[in-house]
Design an enzyme around this catalytic site. Structure first.
Site, PDB file in Angstrom:
ATOM      1  N   ASN A 202      33.573 -29.065 -12.923  1.00 26.26           N
ATOM      2  CA  ASN A 202      33.485 -27.615 -13.024  1.00 26.26           C
ATOM      3  C   ASN A 202      34.895 -27.072 -13.246  1.00 26.26           C
ATOM      4  O   ASN A 202      35.882 -27.813 -13.193  1.00 26.26           O
ATOM      5  CB  ASN A 202      32.809 -27.002 -11.800  1.00 26.26           C
ATOM      6  CG  ASN A 202      33.555 -27.259 -10.502  1.00 26.26           C
ATOM      7  OD1 ASN A 202      34.785 -27.225 -10.451  1.00 26.26           O
ATOM      8  ND2 ASN A 202      32.812 -27.528  -9.432  1.00 26.26           N
ATOM      9  N   LEU A 203      34.988 -25.784 -13.501  1.00 27.37           N
ATOM     10  CA  LEU A 203      36.281 -25.210 -13.872  1.00 27.37           C
ATOM     11  C   LEU A 203      37.308 -25.380 -12.760  1.00 27.37           C
ATOM     12  O   LEU A 203      38.480 -25.687 -13.032  1.00 27.37           O
ATOM     13  CB  LEU A 203      36.113 -23.723 -14.205  1.00 27.37           C
ATOM     14  CG  LEU A 203      37.376 -22.992 -14.677  1.00 27.37           C
ATOM     15  CD1 LEU A 203      37.940 -23.641 -15.937  1.00 27.37           C
ATOM     16  CD2 LEU A 203      37.086 -21.513 -14.926  1.00 27.37           C
ATOM     17  N   GLY A 204      36.896 -25.215 -11.497  1.00 25.61           N
ATOM     18  CA  GLY A 204      37.818 -25.375 -10.391  1.00 25.61           C
ATOM     19  C   GLY A 204      38.367 -26.786 -10.307  1.00 25.61           C
ATOM     20  O   GLY A 204      39.572 -26.995 -10.090  1.00 25.61           O
ATOM     21  N   GLU A 205      37.480 -27.766 -10.466  1.00 31.43           N
ATOM     22  CA  GLU A 205      37.904 -29.175 -10.434  1.00 31.43           C
ATOM     23  C   GLU A 205      38.831 -29.490 -11.604  1.00 31.43           C
ATOM     24  O   GLU A 205      39.813 -30.225 -11.452  1.00 31.43           O
ATOM     25  CB  GLU A 205      36.672 -30.072 -10.471  1.00 31.43           C
ATOM     26  CG  GLU A 205      35.805 -29.980  -9.213  1.00 31.43           C
ATOM     27  CD  GLU A 205      34.405 -30.535  -9.410  1.00 31.43           C
ATOM     28  OE1 GLU A 205      33.729 -30.776  -8.393  1.00 31.43           O
ATOM     29  OE2 GLU A 205      33.977 -30.721 -10.577  1.00 31.43           O
ATOM     30  N   ASP A 270      24.177 -31.004 -10.554  1.00 29.69           N
ATOM     31  CA  ASP A 270      23.289 -32.170 -10.626  1.00 29.69           C
ATOM     32  C   ASP A 270      22.314 -32.029 -11.789  1.00 29.69           C
ATOM     33  O   ASP A 270      22.047 -32.992 -12.516  1.00 29.69           O
ATOM     34  CB  ASP A 270      22.490 -32.315  -9.325  1.00 29.69           C
ATOM     35  CG  ASP A 270      23.366 -32.546  -8.108  1.00 29.69           C
ATOM     36  OD1 ASP A 270      24.506 -33.022  -8.285  1.00 29.69           O
ATOM     37  OD2 ASP A 270      22.919 -32.254  -6.992  1.00 29.69           O
TER      38      ASP A 270
END
Length: 482
Positions: A202-205, A270
């Protein structure tokens, strides 16, 4: 530019192997009306409990829900939670290759919810410590056993220790056998995933690894650099309500999120990687697989808690995306069945809807509020002419359906040719039949079918001074506004 999907792949061709951290999600739900006298916390009177597979187990369940053949490799403890998890997965059609470790506690997350909100989450877990080769050997065994068709491997890494330091060995094992590897990463060190087919952070990761990306241009540049450094075929960055971006050596694909109401993002990642894996394993190219994953995410976030998306739900979303919600009678029956199987309440109403007006809009809004999905059945042109007389309908069927489908309250629009929709209502068997008028519920066409099936009938009030007949008379100069 909005893109559409007009057909789904044959997911029954998909052969997917999911490997990773499996979990059990528990939900305790009930009303809360007071604050505890012991502490400033709400008191929840638990009325229902539910269990759902989570983590890698939810990925596997999503593949199975789409119609794919899925085997799950992971670790559980020799405990009640492990047994409940296995039973739920088997019920969902997932083939199990789980390692039962006596000294391990099955990872369990307990969520307490009230009024569609999560109030508290309790985690029951301990670090997973497996032998360095146990998971690798389990995967090797499954790859040797399942060679036709070639499986697609999904590594679902929640950072709980199932994959541990063996991720690189798993990727190498798969590559040596010509098997694609998709990875949902949780570690900040992305180098352990080098050589995978596709990463789906995701963008944060993603930003935790490459730094802030204030624009799509910066994101694209940094994603391509990371993709090349890690020898990936592609990098898919999910951007929440902004959509997702697929970066490959050949191109960049930026997809906007579908405009829907978000209830809960739990487990949406998921669903994304499961849909990607199932689509790729069915022979679809990466760009279409990504569009399908983006569409599946829009369905998943409309559900509370960890959830799956079925092939029928995905087809319904694809149909709405491609045709503005216009469906055939057979599709309407299938979509209603899938919605009910997913625990949603299906509402149905009907009418001619010639010259849509404020009364129609308010009635449809009220009908939609009675459940989760609203199906609108529309008389075709011939039946409107028989019912309303010369000069009707004013608008042809296709136009009437398109206008209805554009309304936020409406999920699907279907036509019928009979003078009343009783046969169609009996086939769809909605949970709620809604109709505007001032007559008794049992007088409504199709009411007997709905009531016999255990559903209910709701009579909605007319909006005073609003009717198509009145509008037609005004247009023709035959009357005055009330």
């Amino acid at each position: 530019m909005k893109s559409t999907i007009t057909s789904l792949p044959d997911f029954s061709r998909a052969n997917v192997l999911v490997v990773g951290d499996v979990m059990l999600d528990r939900y305790w739900t009930g009303p809360t009306a007071r604050v505890s006298p012991e502490a400033p916390v709400p008191v929840v009177r638990v009325e229902s409990t539910e269990i759902r597979p989570g983590g890698a187990a939810n990925v596997a369940l999503n593949v199975s829900a789409l119609g794919g053949h899925c085997t799950l490799v992971g670790a559980v403890g020799d405990d009640e939670a492990g047994l409940e998890l296995e039973q739920a997965l088997e019920k969902g059609g997932v083939e199990l290759a789980l390692l039962s470790v006596p000294e391990l506690m099955t990872i369990t997350k307990l969520r307490v919810t009230s009024r569609h909100q999560q109030l508290l989450r309790l985690d029951f877990e301990a670090p997973i410590s497996l032998g360095s080769q146990e998971i690798v050997e389990a995967v090797r065994s499954e790859l040797e056993r399942r060679t036709t068709p070639t499986p697609q491997v999904i590594l679902s890494d929640y950072g709980k220790g199932t994959l541990g330091s063996d991720t690189g060995a798993l990727i190498e094992l798969c590559k040596s056998r010509g098997v694609g590897v998709l990875v949902d990463p949780k570690h900040r060190d992305f180098t352990i995933y080098a050589g995978a087919t596709l990463l789906t952070p995701n963008l944060g990761e993603f930003e935790a690894v490459v730094g802030p990306c204030p624009s799509l241009g910066v994101l694209e540049e940094r994603a391509e650099r990371l993709r090349a450094e890690l020898a990936l075929e592609g990098l898919l960055v999910t951007r929440g309500d902004e959509g997702m971006s697929l970066i490959t050596a050949e191109s960049a694909l930026h997809l906007p999120a579908h405009a829907i109401e978000v209830y809960d993002v739990t487990g949406a990642g998921d669903t994304v990687i499961a849909t990607l894996g199932a689509a790729l394993a069915s022979g679809e190219p990466i760009d279409k697989a990504t569009r399908l994953a983006n569409l599946a995410a829009s369905v998943a976030v409309r559900k509370l808690g960890t959830a799956t998306v079925s092939d029928l739900e995905l087809q319904g979303a694809a149909g709405r995306d491609a045709r503005g919600g216009l469906v055939s009678q057979s599709d309407a029956v299938a979509l209603a069945g899938a919605a009910k199987a997913a625990g949603q309440t299906v509402v149905m109403t009907n009418g001619c809807f010639d010259l849509l007006h404020a009364g129609h809009v308010e009635g449809l809004r009220q009908a939609a509020a009675l459940g989760d999905r609203l199906i609108v059945a529309v008389n075709d042109d011939a039946s409107v002419h028989r019912l309303k007389g010369v000069g009707r309908p004013i608008m042809v069927l296709e136009d009437r359906m398109q206008v209805l489908a554009a309304l936020e309250a409406v999920d699907w629009v279907v036509s019928f040719s009979e003078d009343d929709p009783s046969a169609l209502i009996a086939a769809i068997e909605p949970d709620v039949l809604a109709k505007g008028g001032d007559y008794a519920a049992e007088q409504i066409a199709g009411a007997d079918h709905v009531l016999a099936a255990g559903g209910r009938v709701e009579v909605l009030p007319f909006v005073p001074g609003r009717s198509t007949t009145q509008m037609v008379r005004l247009i023709r100069g035959e009357g005055e506004a009330e």
